[in-house]
Design an enzyme around this catalytic site. Structure first.
Site, mmCIF file in Angstrom:
data_model
loop_
_atom_site.group_PDB
_atom_site.id
_atom_site.type_symbol
_atom_site.label_atom_id
_atom_site.label_comp_id
_atom_site.label_asym_id
_atom_site.label_seq_id
_atom_site.Cartn_x
_atom_site.Cartn_y
_atom_site.Cartn_z
ATOM 1 N N CYS A 26 -3.096 1.685 6.785
ATOM 2 C CA CYS A 26 -3.387 1.097 8.099
ATOM 3 C C CYS A 26 -3.791 2.176 9.111
ATOM 4 C CB CYS A 26 -2.226 0.259 8.588
ATOM 5 S SG CYS A 26 -0.660 1.060 8.376
ATOM 6 N N GLU A 31 4.651 -3.413 12.274
ATOM 7 C CA GLU A 31 3.593 -2.411 12.042
ATOM 8 C C GLU A 31 2.429 -3.172 11.428
ATOM 9 O OE1 GLU A 31 3.754 0.514 13.084
ATOM 10 O OE2 GLU A 31 5.891 0.929 13.270
ATOM 11 N N GLU A 39 8.520 3.208 14.171
ATOM 12 C CA GLU A 39 9.341 3.614 13.031
ATOM 13 C C GLU A 39 9.292 5.129 12.951
ATOM 14 O OE1 GLU A 39 7.605 1.276 9.773
ATOM 15 O OE2 GLU A 39 9.323 -0.052 9.998
ATOM 16 N N ASN A 71 0.815 -1.236 0.000
ATOM 17 C CA ASN A 71 0.000 0.000 0.000
ATOM 18 C C ASN A 71 0.841 1.275 0.000
ATOM 19 O OD1 ASN A 71 0.761 -0.419 2.653
ATOM 20 N ND2 ASN A 71 -1.167 0.311 3.512
#
Ligand code: ADP
Length: 481
Positions: free
Chosen positions: A284, A250, A460, A151
């Site tokens: 997300c 993640e 991150e 994505n």
């Protein structure tokens, strides 16, 4: 300098063929785009060995020199944003403007972590006795296995390899099978920027199983960093435990988007569009469920309905398109199932609710607005990963907090209010790693990104993003007086 192949494996500073190839398709047309080398487990081992061989020299390279390579890579990415963005649109589907925006966002991770490479300080620790000197050093964790999703084919790559390379680690990157071309373009450009052979290897494959197993089992790999589904993330964490590899995850989210009675309703509606329909709802952190105070729900829907209706859906390469295709037919089927489940349970379709009739090929779904959503509907509990905005109503702050915090996810949450005290109260109580207060787009390279609960492990971006690739070594020395 890298040649311009871009469809082979990239191992030890050279393009390599694999035993087979797989087809990458354009999700807007369903047509084949490229044949890409299909890495086997043996190829994965070769890539890991190349990364292990490159580790001593790269980790000994001064941080300032590593930073220079990252900055040159950033400059090349920005210089070539248009062509990189075009490939990203062709394989991933997002509209060109969004794809170029992602390239700039991706480049910002190289810039940020170049700075971090220059400031990887250790610590001098006060000793208990006069004859000792105590130090904590930061050292690279070692060879990193990076697994990325489709994505954000560019940004998820640089958000991982940027800090890994800045820290002095070497990398084996396995990009998503749907979008390997952007990852290969990025590594070619990094080679041009001066990245030595073996420091970053890229091994696309159509079947992640065997390559994943090699990354998980090879003793030289000391860290797995992953963005993707919660299911695969849990599997990787379990398998990595056998050799105690460090793990950053993640994973999925299910972001609540809360609009209080005192919110700026137009700003909330604009924010809803950005958060929900960016990348056709396939992020997300995108808003999954809208909770709007009952006293302003009609006003909010009145503001949002024309904005949703005005969104132009189509092939992302065409001018004016704002919402591209979903990545594949399974993605469309999931959205259809969620909308069906919601409408049979009493939700009303205000806009969309089907595939767009004028688009006869490609994986499109019309931007959709649902009213009357309830918390038991699938769309309110499972990641839809599509352009569907379900709106539910609430009465009190305590109630909406309880509903927003229900469920296993904890990645991003959004709230709109003009009451400063409420903003703090609610932001602090939301069990989420990222909270946007009147802000639908909070992600930047310099801030920590990651989830509470089952949405992930570690962060991150930010200084935290660098920590994820560093070990701490404590050195105690006795000296003579
Ligand atoms: P999505 O549903 O977004 O495709 P996945 O978690 O399946 O999410 O995919 C994210 C990344 O994880 C992709 O690069 C994919 O190839 C990879 N992946 C999927 N299954 C495995 C596995 N068993 N081992 C290693 N990587 C995997």
């Amino acid at each position: 300098m890298a040649n311009s192949d871009g469809t082979s494996l990239w191992i030890d500073g050279a393009w390599r063929a694999a035993a087979g190839t797989f087809t990458v398709s354009n999700p807007a047309t369903g047509e084949p785009l490229a044949e890409v080398a299909d890495a086997s487990r043996t190829d994965a081992r070769a890539a890991i060995e190349s990364a292990a061989a490159a580790l001593p020299a790269w980790s000994a390279t001064p941080g300032l020199e590593r930073a220079r390579v990252l900055r040159r890579a950033e400059a090349l990415m920005l210089e070539r944003a248009t062509e990189l963005g075009r490939t990203l649109t062709l394989e991933g589907g997002k509209p060109l403007a969004e794809a170029r925006g992602e390239i700039a966002y991706a480049a910002s991770f190289f810039a940020w972590f170049a700075g971090e490479a220059e400031r990887t300080y250790g610590r001098v620790i006060p000793a208990s006795t006069a004859n000792k000197r105590l130090l904590a050093l930061r050292q690279p964790v070692g060879v990193v296995g990076a697994i990325t999703p489709w994505n954000f084919p560019a940004a998820m790559v640089t958000r991982k390899i940027g800090p890994a390379l800045a820290a002095g680690c070497t990398v084996v990157l396995k990009p998503a099978e749907q979008t390997p071309l952007t990852a290969l373009n990025i590594v070619a450009l990094m080679t041009e920027a001066g990245l030595p052979p073996g420091v970053c290897n890229v091994i696309p494959t159509h079947d992640p199983g065997p390559v994943g197993t090699e990354l998980l089992q090879h003793p030289a790999v000391r860290k797995i960093t992953f963005t993707g589904s919660t299911e695969v993330g849990k599997y990787l964490a379990r398998e990595a435990a056998a050799t105690v590899k460090r793990v950053s995850l993640e994973l999925g989210g299910h972001a609540p988007f809360i609009v209080f009675a005192d919110a700026d309703i137009d700003a909330a509606a604009q924010g809803a569009i950005v958060s929900k329909f960016r990348n056709a709802g396939q992020t997300c952190v995108c808003a999954n469920r809208f909770y709007v105070h009952a006293s302003v729900a009609d006003a909010f829907l009145e503001a949002l309905t024309p904005l949703v209706r005005a969104l132009t859906v189509g092939d992302g390469t065409l001018d004016g398109v704002q919402v591209g295709p979903l990545i594949d037919t399974a993605g469309v089927q999931k959205v259809e199932a969620h909308v069906r489940d919601a409408t049979t349970s009493g939700a009303r379709v205000l806009v969309g609710g089907s595939r767009p009739p004028h688009l006869t090929r490609g994986n499109f779904y019309a931007p959709t607005l649902l009213d009357g959503a309830t918390d038991t509907m699938r769309v309110m509990r499972e990641e839809t990963f599509g352009p569907v905005a379900p709106v539910a109503r609430f009465e009190s702050e305590a109630e909406v907090l309880r509903r927003a915090n229900a469920g296993p996810f904890g990645l991003a949450a959004y709230l709109y209010t003009n009451d400063l005290s409420r903003a703090w109260r609610v932001a602090e109580r939301l069990e989420y790693g990222i909270v946007g207060v009147n802000d639908a787009l909070p992600s930047v390279a310099q801030a920590p990104f990651g989830g509470y609960k089952e949405s992930g492990l570690g962060r991150e971006g930010g200084t935290e993003g660098m920590d994820a690739f560093l070990e701490t070594k404590y050195i105690s020395t006795v000296i003579r007086g």
